[in-house]
Design a protein around this motif. Structure first.
Motif, PDB file in Angstrom:
ATOM      1  N   PRO A 125       6.684   7.740  -1.592  1.00 28.53           N
ATOM      2  CA  PRO A 125       8.050   7.946  -1.100  1.00 28.53           C
ATOM      3  C   PRO A 125       8.632   6.615  -0.604  1.00 28.53           C
ATOM      4  N   LEU A 126       9.927   6.400  -0.836  1.00 28.37           N
ATOM      5  CA  LEU A 126      10.546   5.126  -0.459  1.00 28.37           C
ATOM      6  C   LEU A 126      10.328   4.774   1.008  1.00 28.37           C
ATOM      7  N   SER A 127      10.388   5.765   1.885  1.00 31.43           N
ATOM      8  CA  SER A 127      10.235   5.492   3.314  1.00 31.43           C
ATOM      9  C   SER A 127       8.853   4.941   3.644  1.00 31.43           C
ATOM     10  N   ALA A 128       7.849   5.263   2.819  1.00 32.61           N
ATOM     11  CA  ALA A 128       6.483   4.785   3.077  1.00 32.61           C
ATOM     12  C   ALA A 128       6.397   3.263   3.022  1.00 32.61           C
ATOM     13  N   TYR A 129       7.307   2.635   2.259  1.00 36.31           N
ATOM     14  CA  TYR A 129       7.277   1.176   2.146  1.00 36.31           C
ATOM     15  C   TYR A 129       7.777   0.483   3.415  1.00 36.31           C
ATOM     16  N   LEU A 130       8.335   1.256   4.350  1.00 34.06           N
ATOM     17  CA  LEU A 130       8.724   0.707   5.655  1.00 34.06           C
ATOM     18  C   LEU A 130       7.647   0.971   6.705  1.00 34.06           C
ATOM     19  N   GLY A 131       6.679   1.809   6.372  1.00 35.05           N
ATOM     20  CA  GLY A 131       5.675   2.197   7.353  1.00 35.05           C
ATOM     21  C   GLY A 131       4.266   2.029   6.870  1.00 35.05           C
ATOM     22  N   VAL A 132       3.700   3.118   6.380  1.00 42.16           N
ATOM     23  CA  VAL A 132       2.271   3.148   6.052  1.00 42.16           C
ATOM     24  C   VAL A 132       1.892   2.115   4.991  1.00 42.16           C
ATOM     25  N   LEU A 133       2.797   1.825   4.033  1.00 43.20           N
ATOM     26  CA  LEU A 133       2.528   0.813   3.002  1.00 43.20           C
ATOM     27  C   LEU A 133       3.382  -0.438   3.205  1.00 43.20           C
ATOM     28  N   GLY A 134       3.989  -0.549   4.374  1.00 48.56           N
ATOM     29  CA  GLY A 134       4.879  -1.672   4.645  1.00 48.56           C
ATOM     30  C   GLY A 134       4.347  -2.580   5.738  1.00 48.56           C
ATOM     31  N   MET A 135       5.270  -3.159   6.501  1.00 56.33           N
ATOM     32  CA  MET A 135       4.891  -4.141   7.505  1.00 56.33           C
ATOM     33  C   MET A 135       4.006  -3.532   8.589  1.00 56.33           C
ATOM     34  N   THR A 136       4.322  -2.303   9.001  1.00 58.32           N
ATOM     35  CA  THR A 136       3.500  -1.687  10.053  1.00 58.32           C
ATOM     36  C   THR A 136       2.077  -1.436   9.557  1.00 58.32           C
ATOM     37  N   GLY A 137       1.957  -0.995   8.313  1.00 57.82           N
ATOM     38  CA  GLY A 137       0.630  -0.759   7.753  1.00 57.82           C
ATOM     39  C   GLY A 137      -0.179  -2.034   7.627  1.00 57.82           C
ATOM     40  N   LEU A 138       0.476  -3.100   7.145  1.00 55.26           N
ATOM     41  CA  LEU A 138      -0.223  -4.379   7.014  1.00 55.26           C
ATOM     42  C   LEU A 138      -0.607  -4.931   8.386  1.00 55.26           C
ATOM     43  N   THR A 139       0.232  -4.675   9.391  1.00 53.08           N
ATOM     44  CA  THR A 139      -0.088  -5.080  10.765  1.00 53.08           C
ATOM     45  C   THR A 139      -1.394  -4.440  11.219  1.00 53.08           C
ATOM     46  N   ALA A 140      -1.518  -3.135  10.976  1.00 56.42           N
ATOM     47  CA  ALA A 140      -2.739  -2.418  11.354  1.00 56.42           C
ATOM     48  C   ALA A 140      -3.949  -2.977  10.617  1.00 56.42           C
ATOM     49  N   TYR A 141      -3.787  -3.173   9.330  1.00 54.76           N
ATOM     50  CA  TYR A 141      -4.878  -3.616   8.443  1.00 54.76           C
ATOM     51  C   TYR A 141      -5.360  -5.024   8.821  1.00 54.76           C
ATOM     52  N   ALA A 142      -4.410  -5.961   8.936  1.00 52.05           N
ATOM     53  CA  ALA A 142      -4.771  -7.352   9.239  1.00 52.05           C
ATOM     54  C   ALA A 142      -5.306  -7.496  10.657  1.00 52.05           C
ATOM     55  N   GLY A 143      -4.678  -6.802  11.597  1.00 55.82           N
ATOM     56  CA  GLY A 143      -5.090  -6.921  12.994  1.00 55.82           C
ATOM     57  C   GLY A 143      -6.495  -6.407  13.236  1.00 55.82           C
ATOM     58  N   LEU A 144      -6.811  -5.281  12.601  1.00 59.75           N
ATOM     59  CA  LEU A 144      -8.143  -4.697  12.783  1.00 59.75           C
ATOM     60  C   LEU A 144      -9.209  -5.470  12.013  1.00 59.75           C
ATOM     61  N   LEU A 145      -8.958  -5.705  10.726  1.00 61.60           N
ATOM     62  CA  LEU A 145     -10.014  -6.230   9.866  1.00 61.60           C
ATOM     63  C   LEU A 145     -10.172  -7.748   9.980  1.00 61.60           C
ATOM     64  N   ARG A 146      -9.062  -8.456  10.188  1.00 68.14           N
ATOM     65  CA  ARG A 146      -9.165  -9.917  10.236  1.00 68.14           C
ATOM     66  C   ARG A 146      -9.172 -10.428  11.682  1.00 68.14           C
ATOM     67  N   THR A 147      -8.146 -10.106  12.467  1.00 68.59           N
ATOM     68  CA  THR A 147      -8.068 -10.656  13.831  1.00 68.59           C
ATOM     69  C   THR A 147      -9.198 -10.126  14.707  1.00 68.59           C
ATOM     70  N   SER A 149     -11.927  -8.764  13.608  1.00 63.71           N
ATOM     71  CA  SER A 149     -13.212  -8.873  12.881  1.00 63.71           C
ATOM     72  C   SER A 149     -14.007  -7.571  12.938  1.00 63.71           C
ATOM     73  N   PHE A 150     -13.314  -6.459  12.671  1.00 63.02           N
ATOM     74  CA  PHE A 150     -13.998  -5.151  12.700  1.00 63.02           C
ATOM     75  C   PHE A 150     -15.177  -5.128  11.728  1.00 63.02           C
ATOM     76  N   LYS A 151     -16.267  -4.510  12.176  1.00 58.58           N
ATOM     77  CA  LYS A 151     -17.399  -4.284  11.275  1.00 58.58           C
ATOM     78  C   LYS A 151     -17.931  -2.867  11.461  1.00 58.58           C
ATOM     79  N   GLU A 152     -18.570  -2.379  10.424  1.00 62.39           N
ATOM     80  CA  GLU A 152     -19.115  -1.028  10.437  1.00 62.39           C
ATOM     81  C   GLU A 152     -19.986  -0.827  11.674  1.00 62.39           C
ATOM     82  N   GLY A 153     -19.824   0.344  12.306  1.00 67.88           N
ATOM     83  CA  GLY A 153     -20.612   0.641  13.506  1.00 67.88           C
ATOM     84  C   GLY A 153     -19.909   0.296  14.806  1.00 67.88           C
ATOM     85  N   ASP A 154     -18.782  -0.428  14.742  1.00 68.90           N
ATOM     86  CA  ASP A 154     -18.055  -0.774  15.961  1.00 68.90           C
ATOM     87  C   ASP A 154     -17.432   0.461  16.613  1.00 68.90           C
TER      88      ASP A 154
END
Length: 340
Positions: A125-147, A149-154
């Protein structure tokens, strides 16, 4: 496919008239009629269909030096938007295409084609590109996995966990093998949503008692990662519960955005010495190299139903300001979207 409508001579857009002190007030803003102009060389004219309102916009309303330029007084404000191209003077983007861009807070926008991203309304859905697949989603993804450094078991604690970013952080952590995910939210209804729909292991209403006590009860073995959307007492509580080598990713501090006095900082930072913990702030704009990987991985989870998301949709450009104020109050569950 429907015929592309002819653009009107004028359309509405929101202007910032004066800089808010403390909570923004309606008199700081105006909804005005502006001329709709034809796109110049390398530009497209977009009829916006969905607009994004986000907490960071409060910072742009003040003149203080920040990571992004303040909104200019007497001019249209900006924000994420997705819409249909109704006129094109650019290679590679045709009339009828849908694009994501950053000239929101208005009905029609003339956008430089190089800053627009084509999106597929068939894939999501077009609205998803503003949220879950957009900037907010990438914020969640990058912040958790890169900043962070999430690892399995945390064990992961997320504040503002029913919001667009927080709800995605918790679910990604679960999908990636977190041992325990805890969230805080501002109502019992949101707490229920976190555990029953988003799969958090535990959640609490921060209004029901001291955050530090509620966090200790929800995470008796401490936390390895804290994703901070709130600041203040939540950050202090997380430092107090942090395990050895714990990581804190600072995404936002919505609890202090409208303060006119400096908020007190966490009083227990010395604890980072014994835990060897680290606190790191981040901006999504530094992590766009992750975008292809993010869209591929998270897009698959969204399509399979493994990652759930909510949107709070407000209709009409005339309600754009009220939707933004609603985000600051915490009225939204998931991403706040304005549908035009």
């Amino acid at each position: 496919m429907t015929d592309t409508p002819t653009p009107p001579a004028t359309a509405r857009e929101w202007h910032l008239l004066s800089r808010p002190v403390g909570w923004p007030e309606p008199e700081n803003f105006a909804l005005v009629e502006a001329k709709v102009r034809a796109p110049g060389e390398g530009q497209v004219l977009v009829r916006n269909e969905y607009l994004s309102v986000d907490p960071y916009m409060r910072g742009r309303m003040s003149a203080a030096k920040s990571y992004v330029a303040p909104y200019e007084l007497g001019k249209a404000m900006q924000g994420g938007a997705v819409g249909e191209v109704v006129a094109s003077n650019a290679e590679g983007i045709s009339v009828g295409d849908h694009v994501l861009h950053f000239l929101g807070w208005r009905e029609y926008a003339v956008v430089d084609a190089k800053t627009a991203v084509k999106v597929d309304p068939q894939a999501a859905p077009l609205s998803a590109y503003l949220g879950v697949l957009g900037m907010t989603g990438l914020t969640a993804y990058a912040g958790l996995l890169r900043t962070a450094s999430f690892k399995e078991g945390d064990s992961v604690f997320v504040s503002g966990a029913a919001g667009a970013v927080g709800s995605q952080v918790g679910q990604i952590a679960k999908l990636k093998g977190a041992s325990r995910v805890i969230g805080s939210a501002g109502s019992d209804e949101k707490v229920k949503l976190l555990t029953e729909e988003y799969g958090f292991d535990a959640a609490f209403n921060y209004k029901n008692g001291p955050v530090s006590e509620q966090l200790r009860a929800a995470a008796p073995d401490g936390v390895d990662v804290y994703f901070d959307n709130v600041g203040g007492d939540h950050l202090e509580a997380a430092v107090g519960s942090l395990n050895r080598d714990g990581r804190i990713a600072v995404c936002g501090a919505i609890s202090v955005y409208n303060n006119t006095e400096p908020a007190p900082g966490p009083r227990n930072l010395a604890r980072l010495i014994q835990t060897r913990g680290r606190i790191e702030g981040f901006l999504v704009g530094d992590h766009y190299d992750l975008q292809p990987q993010f869209v591929q991985e998270v897009g698959a989870w969204v399509r399979s139903g493994e990652l759930k998301y909510r949107e709070t949709v407000v209709e009409g450009i005339e309600n754009n300001l009220e939707a933004f104020l609603g985000v600051l109050r915490g009225d939204n569950t998931g991403k706040m979207i304005v549908k035009l």
